[in-house]
Write an enzyme that holds these catalytic residues in place. Structure first.
Site, PDB file in Angstrom:
ATOM      1  N   ASP A   1      -1.753 -13.729  -3.290  1.00 15.68           N
ATOM      2  CA  ASP A   1      -0.445 -13.855  -2.650  1.00 15.68           C
ATOM      3  C   ASP A   1      -0.095 -15.295  -2.333  1.00 15.68           C
ATOM      4  O   ASP A   1       1.081 -15.642  -2.195  1.00 15.68           O
ATOM      5  CB  ASP A   1      -0.434 -13.011  -1.369  1.00 15.68           C
ATOM      6  CG  ASP A   1       0.920 -13.007  -0.691  1.00 15.68           C
ATOM      7  OD1 ASP A   1       1.911 -12.708  -1.365  1.00 15.68           O
ATOM      8  OD2 ASP A   1       0.990 -13.317   0.514  1.00 15.68           O
TER       9      ASP A   1
ATOM     10  N   MET B   1       6.407 -11.420   3.942  1.00 16.85           N
ATOM     11  CA  MET B   1       7.665 -12.084   3.617  1.00 16.85           C
ATOM     12  C   MET B   1       7.494 -13.250   2.644  1.00 16.85           C
ATOM     13  O   MET B   1       8.481 -13.868   2.253  1.00 16.85           O
ATOM     14  CB  MET B   1       8.317 -12.611   4.904  1.00 16.85           C
ATOM     15  CG  MET B   1       8.747 -11.520   5.863  1.00 16.85           C
ATOM     16  SD  MET B   1      10.004 -10.422   5.157  1.00 16.85           S
ATOM     17  CE  MET B   1      11.337 -11.574   4.853  1.00 16.85           C
ATOM     18  N   ARG B   2       6.249 -13.556   2.257  1.00 16.44           N
ATOM     19  CA  ARG B   2       6.053 -14.711   1.386  1.00 16.44           C
ATOM     20  C   ARG B   2       6.756 -14.513   0.045  1.00 16.44           C
ATOM     21  O   ARG B   2       7.300 -15.456  -0.530  1.00 16.44           O
ATOM     22  CB  ARG B   2       4.563 -14.979   1.183  1.00 16.44           C
ATOM     23  CG  ARG B   2       4.293 -16.232   0.368  1.00 16.44           C
ATOM     24  CD  ARG B   2       2.824 -16.563   0.280  1.00 16.44           C
ATOM     25  NE  ARG B   2       2.335 -17.167   1.516  1.00 16.44           N
ATOM     26  CZ  ARG B   2       1.410 -16.631   2.284  1.00 16.44           C
ATOM     27  NH1 ARG B   2       0.880 -15.460   1.959  1.00 16.44           N
ATOM     28  NH2 ARG B   2       1.015 -17.227   3.382  1.00 16.44           N
ATOM     29  N   ALA B   3       6.767 -13.288  -0.464  1.00 19.89           N
ATOM     30  CA  ALA B   3       7.406 -13.034  -1.749  1.00 19.89           C
ATOM     31  C   ALA B   3       8.895 -13.360  -1.699  1.00 19.89           C
ATOM     32  O   ALA B   3       9.453 -13.927  -2.653  1.00 19.89           O
ATOM     33  CB  ALA B   3       7.192 -11.577  -2.159  1.00 19.89           C
TER      34      ALA B   3
ATOM     35  N   VAL C   1       9.270 -17.190  -1.738  1.00 16.42           N
ATOM     36  CA  VAL C   1       8.949 -17.754  -3.052  1.00 16.42           C
ATOM     37  C   VAL C   1      10.051 -17.431  -4.057  1.00 16.42           C
ATOM     38  O   VAL C   1      10.462 -18.291  -4.858  1.00 16.42           O
ATOM     39  CB  VAL C   1       7.588 -17.231  -3.541  1.00 16.42           C
ATOM     40  CG1 VAL C   1       7.356 -17.604  -5.000  1.00 16.42           C
ATOM     41  CG2 VAL C   1       6.462 -17.783  -2.680  1.00 16.42           C
TER      42      VAL C   1
END
Length: 668
Positions: free
Chosen positions: A193, A274-276, A279
């Site tokens: 991730d 929430m990283r997706a 990104v």
């Protein structure tokens, strides 16, 4: 200096090249993880990218590549006076798989820090890579602790080195690129991730394209400089486009509509955290800048999803990476600015559409009507050949969570999460004299060693007078990864489909546990008249799962052959990796047939493991109202422990085999 292969001369691999270029435009995207089979130009493309990056301005003499226009105020070589800088090419720094923590983040001279009170800091690879590319080949083989440090530095843009209260910080902003071959093992989902984008690469199956790959490679090998000169124009054009996209990037507008599409896509594919979303937003913005636009379009969001989401959907190593592009298109259309179509079906994707989920069709009891009646070992009218009485492979039951099996004692193997071991990281258990360079200081022991000699050394001030002989290394205890060798009975006595399905589900569960604990795994099967190494020891548990899934059954039960084959695998593996301890998981009902005195021969083979104190557990697969207890007797011969299949499936294995006491049971 060798001439790198031109980036624009790489044939095909469009997604790989695009992902690398987007990170060159916007390093905030978070780097690229390149997954694929060997020989697919992964390393060639990464090394070629460095020649396209614009030159960087640096403070002359600064080991940390500070920007003269905005020098780092906490630079260890600072403070820097304002002035003109020098220009140098952007660096590509390679991190070897066997690198130490000090080589990565840098090292403090603890002896000088204690004796002289100065911060003598030697920069590591993170400092060298600042404002350039940090390339990690075979990142999946890198120690997890180093991967954590690497990704933390990439996320924060800084590296911190702390040793016993002495700390150094320096800037570390770089384009992170990792390559890996999934056959050699996977990264943990938490680490996957942290990479912004992931690209799957494979060799083309198109003959014309393969011919062009060979033609260009041969031309480059014959005369690298001449070959590079032929592509100089294309290289210059791409370099100029990167510069233009970087200048345009701050002007790109990410509207509310595009943001809603990004959020809806991440929600539809059930990615964690929430990283997706972040990104995808950065990637879509970089795509617009690369295309020379100041507005993010739906096509940018779609491409960003294809690059940023596949690796974030994997829940375990047995899931296939990838996205359902039809579902992606439906989601983008539904949340576009236009009126959605009147489609009452929110998700027509069937439950079998995913890569790793269970299929709705025939389960373990689905009935293979073409199969013969169970060919048990009792009368055994069938011949002894491996193909006799063979039945199709049974589908594995749903895996479940197991509790820890561990090897007794304290090892010194590769870092992992299974058994106790002396490691570089973990809780401090004592002190010792350093062997080689000091890496982890035991401060109290060092002071205790130096204190009695202060008067003889002429100490006159408040500080201690430290000598090299006073330094003490901290002895630490952590966890190691082991070799978990599965020895699976695939004979006719195991061939009942419902039963074999449950057995495969249990082994699959233990494989998943081995993946989480960073073990190597191997698979030996026996049936008919011989045993086979279905999978030599490897870090790729998904390869083991694939071999297990396709495992057919039938024939006699050459138990002794299976044990002897496993013993040979362990012998060879000790030569290759002597520090890694083994745990043997024997999956059988305990029966032994075929050949003269099969039971006695199996007992002698089992005692070889007991004599070498190999930790073992027998998964007792015997079923039916009448049980002979053969697996329990075999476990005694092995010097290990037996657990029934019912107990394993009930998630009760921990109370029975929390520690596989291979030696203590035999001694009792």
């Amino acid at each position: 200096m060798t001439t790198p292969f031109p980036f624009t001369a790489v044939v095909g691999q469009d997604d790989l090249r695009l992902a690398l270029l987007l990170n060159a435009v916007s390093p905030a995207v978070g780097g690229v993880l390149v997954r694929g089979e060997k020989g697919t130009a992964k390393s060639t493309a990464v090394r070629a990218l460095s020649a396209l990056l614009p030159a960087v301005a640096v403070v002359p003499g600064c080991r940390f590549s500070c920007d003269p226009a905005a020098p780092d105020p906490s630079c260890p070589d600072g403070p820097h006076e304002p002035g003109p800088g020098a220009h140098r090419p952007a660096r590509m720094v390679e991190l070897p798989v066997g690198a130490s923590e000090d080589r990565l983040v840098g090292a403090l001279d603890i002896e000088r820090a204690l004796a002289e009170g100065v911060k003598a800091f030697e920069p590591g690879l993170l400092a060298d890579a600042h404002r350039g590319i940090l390339y990690v080949d075979e990142v999946n083989l890198l120690h997890d602790h180093l991967v954590d440090l690497l990704l933390d530095a990439a996320a924060m843009g800084a590296s911190y080195v702390e040793r016993e209260g002495v700390s150094v910080r320096h800037a570390a902003r770089f384009l992170l690129v990792g390559t890996m071959n999934p056959e050699e093992g996977e990264l943990r989902p938490q680490l996957l991730d942290r990479f912004g984008l992931t690209v799957e690469v494979a060799a083309s199956r198109e003959p014309d394209q393969r011919v062009e790959v060979v033609r260009r490679r041969l031309a480059y090998d014959d005369d690298p400089a001449s070959f590079a000169a032929r592509w100089a124009g294309e290289e210059t054009a791409v370099r100029q486009r990167i510069v233009a996209a970087r200048e345009l990037l701050p002007q790109v507008r990410l509207g509310d509509g595009a943001l809603r599409q990004i959020a809806a896509t991440c929600a539809a594919f059930e990615v964690d955290g929430m990283r997706a979303d972040i990104v995808m937003a950065r990637t879509a913005t970089a795509l617009a800048a690369w295309a020379g636009r100041t507005d993010v379009l739906a096509e940018d969001v779609r491409q960003a999803a294809l690059l940023a989401l596949p690796h974030r959907r994997r829940r375990n190593p047995f899931d296939a990476p990838g996205l359902d592009e039809d579902k992606l298109d439906r989601t983008l259309e539904e949340f576009s600015g236009e009126s959605p179509d009147d489609d009452p079906d929110p998700d027509p994707e069937g439950p079998g559409g995913g890569g790793g989920g269970p299929a709705p069709d025939a389960g373990p009891q689905g009935g293979d009507t073409g199969a013969r009646p169970e060919e048990g070992d009792g009368g055994e009218p069938q011949p002894s050949g491996a193909g006799a009485g063979e039945q199709p492979a049974a589908r594995a039951a749903e895996p479940f969570r197991t509790k820890a099996l561990s090897v007794p004692g304290i090892g010194e193997g590769a870092a992992g999460r299974r058994s106790r071991a002396r490691t570089e990281h973990g809780r401090t258990t004592g002190a010792r004299r350093p062997r080689g360079a000091l890496t982890k200081l035991h401060l109290a022991a060092t002071v205790q060693a130096a204190a009695p000699h202060q008067r003889a050394r002429g100490r006159s001030g408040p500080g201690l007078v430290i000598r090299r002989d006073d330094l003490r290394q901290a002895a630490r205890e952590g966890r190691e990864g082991n070799l978990v060798l599965f020895v699976v009975d695939a004979s006719g006595s195991m061939a009942a489909r419902q039963r074999m399905s449950a057995v495969k589900g249990a082994v699959l569960s233990l494989l998943l546990d081995a993946y989480q604990r960073r073990d190597k795994v191997g698979l030996v099967t026996f049936r008919g008249s011989a045993a086979d190494v279905a999978l030599p020891p490897t870090s790729s548990v998904d390869a083991a799962a694939a071999r297990l899934e396709s495992l057919p059954t039938g024939g006699r039960t050459p138990l002794a052959a299976g044990l002897l084959k496993a013993h040979e695998v362990l012998r060879v593996e000790r030569l290759r990796d002597p520090a890694r301890r083994a745990l043997v998981v024997l999956v059988t009902d305990g029966r032994a047939t075929g050949g003269p005195e099969p039971v006695a021969l199996a007992g002698r083979a089992a005692r070889l493991f007991a004599a070498e104190q190999v930790a073992s557990v027998v998964m007792d697969c015997e079923s039916g109202p009448v049980r002979l207890g053969l697996a329990g007797q075999l476990a005694t011969e092995l010097g290990g422990t037996a657990v029934t299949l019912d107990e394993l499936r009930a998630d009760a294995i921990a109370g029975l085999v929390k520690d596989v006491q291979g030696t203590s049971r035999r001694a009792a």
